[in-house]
Design a protein around this motif. Structure first.
Motif, mmCIF file in Angstrom:
data_model
loop_
_atom_site.group_PDB
_atom_site.id
_atom_site.type_symbol
_atom_site.label_atom_id
_atom_site.label_comp_id
_atom_site.label_asym_id
_atom_site.label_seq_id
_atom_site.Cartn_x
_atom_site.Cartn_y
_atom_site.Cartn_z
ATOM 1 N N GLY A 39 -11.783 5.046 3.283
ATOM 2 C CA GLY A 39 -10.979 3.670 3.132
ATOM 3 C C GLY A 39 -10.831 2.980 4.192
ATOM 4 O O GLY A 39 -11.753 1.867 4.649
ATOM 5 N N CYS A 40 -9.672 3.554 5.615
ATOM 6 C CA CYS A 40 -9.374 3.120 6.478
ATOM 7 C C CYS A 40 -10.152 3.875 7.883
ATOM 8 O O CYS A 40 -10.745 3.569 9.030
ATOM 9 C CB CYS A 40 -8.018 2.439 6.960
ATOM 10 S SG CYS A 40 -7.459 4.763 6.641
ATOM 11 N N GLY A 41 -10.207 5.308 8.085
ATOM 12 C CA GLY A 41 -10.999 6.419 8.418
ATOM 13 C C GLY A 41 -10.103 6.106 9.723
ATOM 14 O O GLY A 41 -10.399 6.925 10.401
ATOM 15 N N LEU A 42 -8.881 5.757 9.229
ATOM 16 C CA LEU A 42 -7.642 6.020 10.168
ATOM 17 C C LEU A 42 -6.618 7.179 9.521
ATOM 18 O O LEU A 42 -5.256 7.399 10.285
ATOM 19 C CB LEU A 42 -7.570 5.258 11.021
ATOM 20 C CG LEU A 42 -8.108 4.338 11.399
ATOM 21 C CD1 LEU A 42 -7.608 2.686 11.726
ATOM 22 C CD2 LEU A 42 -8.961 4.690 12.337
ATOM 23 N N GLY A 43 -6.452 7.523 8.777
ATOM 24 C CA GLY A 43 -5.946 8.404 8.010
ATOM 25 C C GLY A 43 -3.835 7.243 7.539
ATOM 26 O O GLY A 43 -3.442 8.567 6.929
ATOM 27 N N GLN A 44 -4.413 6.581 7.159
ATOM 28 C CA GLN A 44 -3.391 5.427 6.970
ATOM 29 C C GLN A 44 -3.142 4.968 5.932
ATOM 30 O O GLN A 44 -2.359 4.158 5.485
ATOM 31 C CB GLN A 44 -3.799 3.992 7.467
ATOM 32 C CG GLN A 44 -3.450 4.493 9.413
ATOM 33 C CD GLN A 44 -3.417 3.518 10.530
ATOM 34 O OE1 GLN A 44 -3.874 2.193 9.881
ATOM 35 N NE2 GLN A 44 -3.030 3.875 11.678
ATOM 36 N N CYS A 45 -4.670 4.921 5.028
ATOM 37 C CA CYS A 45 -4.982 3.996 3.929
ATOM 38 C C CYS A 45 -4.402 5.079 2.353
ATOM 39 O O CYS A 45 -3.737 5.185 1.728
ATOM 40 C CB CYS A 45 -5.446 3.634 3.645
ATOM 41 S SG CYS A 45 -7.236 4.175 3.317
ATOM 42 N N GLY A 46 -4.800 6.478 2.390
ATOM 43 C CA GLY A 46 -4.882 7.455 1.730
ATOM 44 C C GLY A 46 -5.162 7.562 0.758
ATOM 45 O O GLY A 46 -5.558 8.383 0.185
ATOM 46 N N ALA A 130 4.483 6.449 -0.463
ATOM 47 C CA ALA A 130 4.358 4.943 0.222
ATOM 48 C C ALA A 130 3.704 4.787 1.990
ATOM 49 O O ALA A 130 3.020 3.707 1.888
ATOM 50 C CB ALA A 130 5.706 5.081 1.463
ATOM 51 N N GLY A 131 2.656 6.366 1.775
ATOM 52 C CA GLY A 131 1.628 6.027 2.635
ATOM 53 C C GLY A 131 0.047 5.641 2.049
ATOM 54 O O GLY A 131 -1.453 5.742 3.039
ATOM 55 N N ASN A 132 0.475 5.299 0.442
ATOM 56 C CA ASN A 132 -0.598 5.194 -0.387
ATOM 57 C C ASN A 132 -1.111 3.944 -0.583
ATOM 58 O O ASN A 132 -0.376 3.050 -0.893
ATOM 59 C CB ASN A 132 -0.794 6.209 -0.853
ATOM 60 C CG ASN A 132 -1.013 7.215 -0.716
ATOM 61 O OD1 ASN A 132 -1.997 8.011 -1.152
ATOM 62 N ND2 ASN A 132 0.033 7.772 -0.961
ATOM 63 N N LEU A 133 -2.066 2.935 0.273
ATOM 64 C CA LEU A 133 -1.929 1.912 0.190
ATOM 65 C C LEU A 133 -2.987 1.421 -1.257
ATOM 66 O O LEU A 133 -3.878 2.013 -1.711
ATOM 67 C CB LEU A 133 -3.135 0.798 1.437
ATOM 68 C CG LEU A 133 -2.402 1.238 2.613
ATOM 69 C CD1 LEU A 133 -3.367 -0.042 3.115
ATOM 70 C CD2 LEU A 133 -0.548 0.772 2.338
ATOM 71 N N CYS A 134 -2.129 0.416 -2.203
ATOM 72 C CA CYS A 134 -2.934 -0.331 -3.126
ATOM 73 C C CYS A 134 -3.171 -1.124 -3.377
ATOM 74 O O CYS A 134 -2.075 -2.243 -2.935
ATOM 75 C CB CYS A 134 -1.438 -0.187 -4.606
ATOM 76 S SG CYS A 134 -2.322 0.014 -6.166
ATOM 77 N N ARG A 135 -4.106 -2.111 -3.419
ATOM 78 C CA ARG A 135 -4.307 -3.170 -3.505
ATOM 79 C C ARG A 135 -4.118 -4.264 -4.912
ATOM 80 O O ARG A 135 -3.848 -5.323 -4.693
ATOM 81 C CB ARG A 135 -5.678 -3.493 -3.509
ATOM 82 C CG ARG A 135 -6.566 -3.486 -1.875
ATOM 83 C CD ARG A 135 -8.258 -2.820 -2.272
ATOM 84 N NE ARG A 135 -8.805 -2.518 -1.269
ATOM 85 C CZ ARG A 135 -10.111 -2.733 -0.915
ATOM 86 N NH1 ARG A 135 -10.974 -3.315 -1.936
ATOM 87 N NH2 ARG A 135 -10.589 -1.660 0.270
ATOM 88 N N CYS A 136 -3.618 -3.867 -5.712
ATOM 89 C CA CYS A 136 -3.485 -4.276 -7.195
ATOM 90 C C CYS A 136 -2.617 -4.171 -7.210
ATOM 91 O O CYS A 136 -1.524 -4.661 -8.718
ATOM 92 C CB CYS A 136 -4.463 -3.911 -8.180
ATOM 93 S SG CYS A 136 -4.868 -2.439 -9.140
ATOM 94 N N GLY A 137 -1.030 -3.441 -6.442
ATOM 95 C CA GLY A 137 0.246 -3.193 -7.143
ATOM 96 C C GLY A 137 0.540 -2.708 -8.675
ATOM 97 O O GLY A 137 1.104 -3.456 -9.348
ATOM 98 N N THR A 138 0.177 -1.908 -8.639
ATOM 99 C CA THR A 138 0.580 -0.768 -10.145
ATOM 100 C C THR A 138 1.545 -0.115 -9.712
ATOM 101 O O THR A 138 1.801 0.851 -10.079
ATOM 102 C CB THR A 138 -1.293 -0.479 -11.110
ATOM 103 O OG1 THR A 138 -1.158 0.972 -9.842
ATOM 104 C CG2 THR A 138 -1.997 -1.100 -10.517
ATOM 105 N N HIS A 139 2.445 0.242 -9.004
ATOM 106 C CA HIS A 139 2.988 0.046 -8.081
ATOM 107 C C HIS A 139 4.019 1.345 -9.390
ATOM 108 O O HIS A 139 4.442 2.552 -9.446
ATOM 109 C CB HIS A 139 4.265 0.096 -7.353
ATOM 110 C CG HIS A 139 2.773 0.240 -5.987
ATOM 111 N ND1 HIS A 139 2.668 -0.900 -5.341
ATOM 112 C CD2 HIS A 139 2.682 0.976 -4.686
ATOM 113 C CE1 HIS A 139 1.873 -1.405 -4.410
ATOM 114 N NE2 HIS A 139 1.958 0.034 -4.048
ATOM 115 N N SER A 140 4.202 0.374 -10.297
ATOM 116 C CA SER A 140 5.655 0.679 -11.576
ATOM 117 C C SER A 140 5.018 1.667 -12.898
ATOM 118 O O SER A 140 5.628 2.320 -12.804
ATOM 119 C CB SER A 140 5.965 -1.002 -11.814
ATOM 120 O OG SER A 140 5.278 -1.608 -12.949
#
Length: 157
Positions: A39-46, A130-140
């Motif tokens: 993803g990011c290569g920086l350990g920030q997106c999960g 919280a540390g996992n980025l989600c582009r499409c918003g299926t959080h619920s």
């Protein structure tokens, strides 16, 4: 080039890599495991999350030389299509997958959370994810899936 013995998904795998090669590259490029994503290569997106001795860990920032004899579990090591892991089953039942970018990290982080805390509160689930980025918003739906996997009553949407 050094040789490393990796314990991946219950099997010993041998790879010849430079010591600073990220574990993610060994898993994807050398072992053909495509659950963990770049993803990011920086350990920030999960997206690259694996279980490292049962703890959710970012594999893009973990050099293969630091793995030692740790047990690595990838998404492929959790379950099968015929018998998915309870978290995978709950994600399917809650239709928590949309684009697929975050799903590896969400599932692996959830498995790690439930191993440490089998009955987390919704706040604890949200905090862990919280540390996992989600582009499409299926959080619920993802939160409902983790609750379902934990055996917590889920309110229908």
């Amino acid at each position: 080039m050094p040789t490393y013995q990796l314990q991946v998904n219950g099997k010993t795998q041998t790879v010849d890599l430079d010591s600073d090669t990220p574990l993610l590259y060994a898993l994807r490029d050398n072992l053909g495991l495509h659950g963990p994503k770049f993803g990011c290569g920086l350990g920030q997106c999960g997206a690259c999350t694996v279980l490292f001795n049962g703890t959710a860990t970012r594999s893009c920032v973990l050099p293969v030389s630091a793995v030692g004899d740790a047990r690595i579990t990838t998404l492929e090591g959790l379950g099968t299509p015929e018998q998915p892991h309870p978290v995978q089953k709950a994600f399917i039942e809650e239709q928590a997958v949309q684009c697929g970018y975050c799903i590896n990290g969400m599932v692996m982080t959830s498995v790690g959370l439930l191993a440490q805390n089998p009955k987390p509160s919704e706040a604890q689930i949200r905090d862990a994810l919280a540390g996992n980025l989600c582009r499409c918003g299926t959080h619920s739906r993802i939160v409902r899936a983790v609750k379902r996997a934990a055996g917590t009553p889920v309110k229908e949407a």
